[in-house]
Write a protein that holds these residues in place. Structure first.
Motif, PDB file in Angstrom:
ATOM      1  N   GLU A 112     -31.309  -3.273  13.467  1.00 33.53           N
ATOM      2  CA  GLU A 112     -30.561  -3.899  12.384  1.00 33.53           C
ATOM      3  C   GLU A 112     -29.401  -4.724  12.941  1.00 33.53           C
ATOM      4  OE1 GLU A 112     -30.107  -1.664   8.534  1.00 33.53           O
ATOM      5  OE2 GLU A 112     -30.379   0.048   9.890  1.00 33.53           O
ATOM      6  N   GLU A 113     -28.919  -5.646  12.137  1.00 35.01           N
ATOM      7  CA  GLU A 113     -27.774  -6.461  12.562  1.00 35.01           C
ATOM      8  C   GLU A 113     -26.543  -5.585  12.753  1.00 35.01           C
ATOM      9  OE1 GLU A 113     -25.229 -10.409  11.084  1.00 35.01           O
ATOM     10  OE2 GLU A 113     -26.552  -9.314   9.698  1.00 35.01           O
ATOM     11  N   ILE A 114     -26.328  -4.677  11.814  1.00 36.01           N
ATOM     12  CA  ILE A 114     -25.238  -3.702  11.936  1.00 36.01           C
ATOM     13  C   ILE A 114     -25.893  -2.334  12.080  1.00 36.01           C
ATOM     14  CG2 ILE A 114     -23.194  -2.712  10.847  1.00 36.01           C
ATOM     15  CD1 ILE A 114     -22.870  -5.266   9.260  1.00 36.01           C
ATOM     16  N   PRO A 115     -26.077  -1.836  13.302  1.00 34.13           N
ATOM     17  CA  PRO A 115     -26.822  -0.573  13.507  1.00 34.13           C
ATOM     18  C   PRO A 115     -26.178   0.589  12.768  1.00 34.13           C
ATOM     19  CG  PRO A 115     -26.509  -1.734  15.581  1.00 34.13           C
ATOM     20  CD  PRO A 115     -25.651  -2.427  14.571  1.00 34.13           C
ATOM     21  N   ARG A 116     -27.011   1.551  12.447  1.00 37.84           N
ATOM     22  CA  ARG A 116     -26.585   2.713  11.672  1.00 37.84           C
ATOM     23  C   ARG A 116     -26.961   3.988  12.424  1.00 37.84           C
ATOM     24  NH1 ARG A 116     -30.013   5.084   6.680  1.00 37.84           N
ATOM     25  NH2 ARG A 116     -28.694   6.876   6.152  1.00 37.84           N
ATOM     26  N   LEU A 117     -26.122   5.022  12.357  1.00 37.75           N
ATOM     27  CA  LEU A 117     -26.404   6.348  12.905  1.00 37.75           C
ATOM     28  C   LEU A 117     -26.795   7.265  11.756  1.00 37.75           C
ATOM     29  CD1 LEU A 117     -23.199   6.729  15.154  1.00 37.75           C
ATOM     30  CD2 LEU A 117     -25.264   5.402  15.617  1.00 37.75           C
ATOM     31  N   PHE A 118     -27.900   8.020  11.913  1.00 36.33           N
ATOM     32  CA  PHE A 118     -28.321   8.903  10.818  1.00 36.33           C
ATOM     33  C   PHE A 118     -29.252   9.990  11.356  1.00 36.33           C
ATOM     34  CE2 PHE A 118     -31.247   5.408  11.171  1.00 36.33           C
ATOM     35  CZ  PHE A 118     -32.511   5.922  10.925  1.00 36.33           C
ATOM     36  N   VAL A 119     -29.350  11.077  10.591  1.00 35.15           N
ATOM     37  CA  VAL A 119     -30.261  12.177  10.897  1.00 35.15           C
ATOM     38  C   VAL A 119     -31.615  11.845  10.283  1.00 35.15           C
ATOM     39  CG1 VAL A 119     -30.693  14.639  10.656  1.00 35.15           C
ATOM     40  CG2 VAL A 119     -28.353  13.809  10.929  1.00 35.15           C
ATOM     41  N   GLY A 174     -14.203   4.731   6.326  1.00 34.49           N
ATOM     42  CA  GLY A 174     -13.407   3.652   6.903  1.00 34.49           C
ATOM     43  C   GLY A 174     -11.923   3.923   6.787  1.00 34.49           C
ATOM     44  N   TYR A 175     -11.499   4.557   5.691  1.00 30.76           N
ATOM     45  CA  TYR A 175     -10.087   4.848   5.499  1.00 30.76           C
ATOM     46  C   TYR A 175      -9.602   5.966   6.418  1.00 30.76           C
ATOM     47  CZ  TYR A 175      -9.648   1.832   1.396  1.00 30.76           C
ATOM     48  OH  TYR A 175      -9.597   0.739   0.563  1.00 30.76           O
ATOM     49  N   ILE A 176     -10.474   6.935   6.732  1.00 33.12           N
ATOM     50  CA  ILE A 176     -10.030   8.069   7.553  1.00 33.12           C
ATOM     51  C   ILE A 176     -10.327   7.864   9.029  1.00 33.12           C
ATOM     52  CG2 ILE A 176     -10.307   9.679   5.633  1.00 33.12           C
ATOM     53  CD1 ILE A 176     -12.883  10.665   6.878  1.00 33.12           C
ATOM     54  N   GLY A 177     -10.809   6.689   9.406  1.00 28.74           N
ATOM     55  CA  GLY A 177     -10.974   6.360  10.807  1.00 28.74           C
ATOM     56  C   GLY A 177     -12.277   6.795  11.432  1.00 28.74           C
ATOM     57  N   LYS A 178     -13.266   7.196  10.625  1.00 27.23           N
ATOM     58  CA  LYS A 178     -14.567   7.596  11.175  1.00 27.23           C
ATOM     59  C   LYS A 178     -15.614   6.506  11.010  1.00 27.23           C
ATOM     60  CE  LYS A 178     -14.107  12.575  11.223  1.00 27.23           C
ATOM     61  NZ  LYS A 178     -14.739  13.873  10.928  1.00 27.23           N
ATOM     62  N   CYS A 179     -15.185   5.323  10.657  1.00 30.78           N
ATOM     63  CA  CYS A 179     -16.054   4.147  10.629  1.00 30.78           C
ATOM     64  C   CYS A 179     -15.173   2.941  10.924  1.00 30.78           C
ATOM     65  CB  CYS A 179     -16.757   3.992   9.285  1.00 30.78           C
ATOM     66  SG  CYS A 179     -17.833   2.533   9.196  1.00 30.78           S
ATOM     67  N   SER A 180     -15.652   2.052  11.760  1.00 33.37           N
ATOM     68  CA  SER A 180     -14.884   0.849  12.111  1.00 33.37           C
ATOM     69  C   SER A 180     -14.937  -0.215  11.034  1.00 33.37           C
ATOM     70  CB  SER A 180     -15.397   0.278  13.430  1.00 33.37           C
ATOM     71  OG  SER A 180     -16.792   0.024  13.355  1.00 33.37           O
ATOM     72  N   ALA A 181     -15.648   0.060   9.936  1.00 37.77           N
ATOM     73  CA  ALA A 181     -15.708  -0.800   8.746  1.00 37.77           C
ATOM     74  C   ALA A 181     -16.141  -2.214   9.062  1.00 37.77           C
ATOM     75  CB  ALA A 181     -14.353  -0.794   8.028  1.00 37.77           C
ATOM     76  N   PRO A 182     -17.344  -2.381   9.640  1.00 37.12           N
ATOM     77  CA  PRO A 182     -17.823  -3.765   9.836  1.00 37.12           C
ATOM     78  C   PRO A 182     -18.163  -4.446   8.514  1.00 37.12           C
ATOM     79  CG  PRO A 182     -19.550  -2.191  10.379  1.00 37.12           C
ATOM     80  CD  PRO A 182     -18.312  -1.391  10.119  1.00 37.12           C
ATOM     81  N   CYS A 183     -18.287  -3.668   7.450  1.00 41.77           N
ATOM     82  CA  CYS A 183     -18.637  -4.235   6.143  1.00 41.77           C
ATOM     83  C   CYS A 183     -17.540  -5.154   5.607  1.00 41.77           C
ATOM     84  CB  CYS A 183     -18.914  -3.118   5.139  1.00 41.77           C
ATOM     85  SG  CYS A 183     -17.547  -1.951   4.949  1.00 41.77           S
ATOM     86  N   VAL A 184     -16.294  -4.937   6.000  1.00 40.82           N
ATOM     87  CA  VAL A 184     -15.195  -5.773   5.510  1.00 40.82           C
ATOM     88  C   VAL A 184     -14.581  -6.590   6.641  1.00 40.82           C
ATOM     89  CG1 VAL A 184     -14.670  -4.232   3.587  1.00 40.82           C
ATOM     90  CG2 VAL A 184     -13.573  -3.854   5.807  1.00 40.82           C
ATOM     91  N   GLY A 185     -15.235  -6.608   7.801  1.00 41.82           N
ATOM     92  CA  GLY A 185     -14.779  -7.433   8.901  1.00 41.82           C
ATOM     93  C   GLY A 185     -13.648  -6.846   9.713  1.00 41.82           C
ATOM     94  N   ARG A 186     -13.408  -5.541   9.595  1.00 48.67           N
ATOM     95  CA  ARG A 186     -12.358  -4.932  10.410  1.00 48.67           C
ATOM     96  C   ARG A 186     -12.705  -5.065  11.886  1.00 48.67           C
ATOM     97  NH1 ARG A 186     -10.675   1.000   8.692  1.00 48.67           N
ATOM     98  NH2 ARG A 186     -10.101  -0.173   6.798  1.00 48.67           N
ATOM     99  N   VAL A 187     -14.012  -4.985  12.210  1.00 45.56           N
ATOM    100  CA  VAL A 187     -14.516  -5.314  13.541  1.00 45.56           C
ATOM    101  C   VAL A 187     -15.664  -6.283  13.343  1.00 45.56           C
ATOM    102  CG1 VAL A 187     -13.817  -3.124  14.593  1.00 45.56           C
ATOM    103  CG2 VAL A 187     -16.103  -3.351  13.580  1.00 45.56           C
ATOM    104  N   SER A 188     -15.897  -7.091  14.357  1.00 46.03           N
ATOM    105  CA  SER A 188     -17.009  -8.032  14.274  1.00 46.03           C
ATOM    106  C   SER A 188     -18.328  -7.312  14.509  1.00 46.03           C
ATOM    107  CB  SER A 188     -16.827  -9.149  15.302  1.00 46.03           C
ATOM    108  OG  SER A 188     -16.950  -8.599  16.626  1.00 46.03           O
ATOM    109  N   VAL A 189     -19.417  -8.011  14.234  1.00 42.77           N
ATOM    110  CA  VAL A 189     -20.752  -7.438  14.438  1.00 42.77           C
ATOM    111  C   VAL A 189     -20.959  -7.103  15.912  1.00 42.77           C
ATOM    112  CG1 VAL A 189     -23.216  -7.913  14.312  1.00 42.77           C
ATOM    113  CG2 VAL A 189     -21.729  -8.559  12.413  1.00 42.77           C
ATOM    114  N   ASP A 190     -20.488  -7.984  16.802  1.00 41.30           N
ATOM    115  CA  ASP A 190     -20.652  -7.730  18.240  1.00 41.30           C
ATOM    116  C   ASP A 190     -19.813  -6.542  18.690  1.00 41.30           C
ATOM    117  OD1 ASP A 190     -22.409  -9.840  18.417  1.00 41.30           O
ATOM    118  OD2 ASP A 190     -20.865 -11.289  19.036  1.00 41.30           O
TER     119      ASP A 190
END
Length: 706
Positions: A112-119, A174-190
């Motif tokens: 995926e463009e924005i990879p996901r971690l899941f069980v 994203g608010y508690i720091g367990k996701c870098s929130a690429p959905c809102v551009g907090r980090v880039s896709v790269d």
């Protein structure tokens, strides 16, 4: 039942080349598939004298109606064809390693463009990288939760991602720091993909670089007086170390290997596989399957490796994985408990799947041997747990009792089953046990021991006569109890003691009835009286029941050799399906009677040997000998005792204690064993402690339980 001689091919017509053969039932169904280096030699073994064949092999050849074979060029081709035919025909007499559950894995959707971690559970998919499998999903989630603070990658579904992209604000993670929130551009896709790559490197075992990188950033933040960031990095470093503790190094050389171990009995096989990557256990799998043929460990190894890795490779290709990923299901090295007969051909076949050489070996020493022993213990525990679950399940027990009723044509389900077994050593110290199962569960309060009085004149145990004696004593006791309850006289209801003509030794935990203060009685007869043996033992028990006028008790015998059920007066046994719960319950009852008989026999022999060693002590009578045996428990402990410790036994004075010590040690002694006279060392202690492993008992002492 088909006769193998009716379809046996002429020996000269069977080729001597390698090939694969199929046994078919009379209706054409394939019931067994096998391979051979030399077809003539292998197939000739199946048509030997039936009495010399293993019981399950005998059952297979008498079930089949024809045999056919296919010649191939090499043994590797034979291995491949055998695997394909087993997968195609699913023969009933081949071991089938099919799991009834899927194992959870930690998946990373790198496609995926924005990879996901899941069980994830299920077949592998293209564009997804997998770590595992793991035994429990909660273990993955716990580890993932710890690592998200270090590698804050996306874990949300595609729908959640799109919704928050539209809302323009991150989710709670994203608010508690367990996701870098690429959905809102907090980090880039790269930048997010770099986080995911670091996460994959950590799980793949490349941990040293990441830990050093976090340590360096922590020190830099501290030098810049950014203590808040340094504290966060310190916590991140602790999370990494905690995650590593759950994946401790088991092979110090960083080996990639699968470690395989087996535990099996006559009916089932438990398999455990530990997947070790970079020296760490990355996953574990386990199976418990029906053992439908007489395969021993080398054959089980070959069958499992063929089916497991062949099936994994096929599933990977069906899932659309690249050829390299599909080959990755086979490791460079496979550690097994015993080498299969065709290890070279099997290695070549697995190497063809992987694309590089695959080594099969048995670990002999060091870390690999220790890990193999751990996997073996896991297999044994898995088999024991599987049997315990079967025994404890109400539905399963009900099905077993109903199956026994149907198979033996009983009027009612045998809610109470009693089983008798005989134990002795070459006709000496003959004892019997009687165990009781109610509603499919052991009722240990009703267990009984019997010391057999009658012995054959030639000095060897007559098991048939012993079965008759136990049956007579048990049902005479029941008849006497019934008369007492009816007020017609007879014994006063007291329990049978060692040596009573109509009873047996009570199990220690059930010796006294708290309501009356008297030993317990058998208040009612069993629905099924089971003897360990075949037609002769059943006939002896039936004769006794007829003699006593007992008509409301069903009688059967379970023969060890073929697991056949014999009924009184029948010329042919009843054959229960091997995987049936009814046969499993009867075997469990029989095995428990065997264990109980062996335990009592050993304790009786130990007491006799101890008492005989004290017979020659002057002035020591039977009462004080018995008191010594009860106090110390064994002759070994009595030998180790000091004079002062012996005087603690009631009736044993100082002079008597010194006489006993001198007799046991072969010379004068004092209170201190270290001061024994020179040249008269104490005898080495003899271990007489009880073990429950009946097989080890037979090997060590020659005991037999018939």
């Amino acid at each position: 039942m088909p006769d193998p001689t009716t379809y046996r091919p002429a020996p000269g017509t069977i080729p001597t080349e390698p090939g694969v053969y199929k046994f078919r039932a009379p209706d054409g169904r394939v019931i067994y598939v096998g391979k051979a280096k030399n077809l003539r030699n292998r197939l000739s073994n199946y048509f030997a004298d039936l009495s010399t064949l293993h019981p399950r092999t005998r059952r297979m050849v008498t079930t089949a109606g024809s045999v056919e074979w296919t010649v191939v060029g090499t043994e590797v081709e034979a291995l491949q064809l055998e695997y394909n035919w087993i997968k195609q025909f699913d023969p009933r007499f081949n071991v089938r390693y099919r799991d009834d559950k899927t194992y959870p894995m930690l998946a990373v959707s790198v496609g995926e463009e924005i990879p996901r971690l899941f069980v994830y559970r299920g077949p592998r998919r293209k564009g997804v990288r997998y770590f595992g499998p793991y035994s429990h999903a909660w273990a993955i989630r716990e580890t993932l939760d710890q690592l998200l603070r270090v590698f804050p990658a996306r874990t949300c579904s595609t729908g959640v991602l799109k919704r928050h992209q539209q809302l323009g604000r991150p989710c709670l993670l994203g608010y508690i720091g367990k996701c870098s929130a690429p959905c809102v551009g907090r980090v880039s896709v790269d930048e997010h993909r770099a986080i995911v790559d670091d996460f994959c490197d950590f799980l793949a075992g490349r941990t040293t670089r990441l830990i050093k990188q976090v340590e360096r950033k922590m020190l830099e933040a501290s030098e810049d007086l950014d203590f808040e960031r340094a504290a966060r990095l310190r916590d991140d470093l602790g999370a990494l170390h905690k995650a590593l503790e759950k994946q401790s190094v088991v092979l110090g050389d960083g080996t990639d290997a699968d470690v395989v171990a087996f535990a099996y009995d006559d009916l089932e096989v438990a398999v455990q596989v530990f997947h070790v990557r970079d020296g760490r256990v990355r996953g574990q799998r386990g199976w418990v399957v029906e053992r439908v043929e007489s395969a021993e460990s080398p054959e089980l190894v070959e069958q499992f490796l063929t089916q497991f890795y062949g099936g994994e490779s096929d599933q990977a290709r069906r899932s659309g994985l690249d050829e390299a990923d599909a080959r990755g299901v086979v490791p460079r090295q496979i550690l097994v408990p015993e080498m299969p007969a065709d290890a070279g051909q099997l290695s070549a076949w697995l190497g063809g799947i992987r694309g590089t050489a695959v080594r099969i070996r048995v670990p002999r020493r060091g870390d690999k041997k220790d890990l193999a022993e751990t996997v073996r213990r896991n297999a044994e525990q898995a088999l024991a747990l599987h049997k315990l679950k079967r025994a404890g399940d109400l539905t399963t027990r009900s099905a077993a009792l109903q199956g026994i009723q149907d198979a033996l044509d009983l009027d009612d389900a045998p809610l109470r089953i009693e089983c008798v077994d005989i134990s002795h050593v070459q006709g000496t110290d003959v004892v019997a046990s009687l165990v009781v199962f109610e509603d499919g569960l052991a009722k240990k309060s009703d267990y009984r021991h019997y010391a057999i009085k009658e012995a054959a004149g030639d000095g060897h145990s007559d098991d048939v006569a012993s079965i008759a004696e136990v049956t007579r004593r048990r049902f005479k006791r029941h008849r006497a109890d019934a008369q007492t309850d009816a007020g017609t006289g007879g014994p006063d209801g007291g329990g049978a003691h060692n040596g009573d003509a109509d009873g047996g030794d009570l199990a220690p935990e059930a010796s006294i009835d708290p309501a009356t203060g008297r030993p317990r009685r058998f208040a009612y007869p069993p629905n099924l009286y089971l003897v360990d043996g075949g037609a002769p033992q059943v006939a002896a028990a039936a004769e006794v029941l007829d003699e006593l006028g007992v008509t409301d008790v069903a009688l059967a015998g379970l023969a060890k050799r073929l697991e056949e059920v014999w009924l009184p007066g029948d010329d042919e046994p009843v054959i229960l399906p091997r995987g049936s719960e009814a046969l499993y319950l009867l075997q469990r009852v029989r095995d428990e009677a065997h264990r109980f008989a062996i335990s009592f026999h050993r304790s009786k022999r130990s007491r006799r040997m101890t008492a005989s060693a004290l017979d020659a002590v002057p002035g020591l009578g039977e009462v004080r000998r018995t008191a010594l045996v009860r106090h110390f428990g064994s002759l070994a402990r009595l030998r180790e005792a000091t004079v002062d410790e012996m005087t603690q036994v009631p009736g044993i004075g100082a002079a008597t204690a010194r006489t006993i010590a001198e007799h046991l040690h072969g010379g004068p002694t004092t209170d201190d064993p270290a001061t024994d006279a020179p040249g008269t060392p104490a005898d080495p202690p003899t271990e007489v402690g009880e073990k429950d492993d009946a097989a080890e008992t037979i090997e060590r002492t020659g005991e037999t339980a018939q």
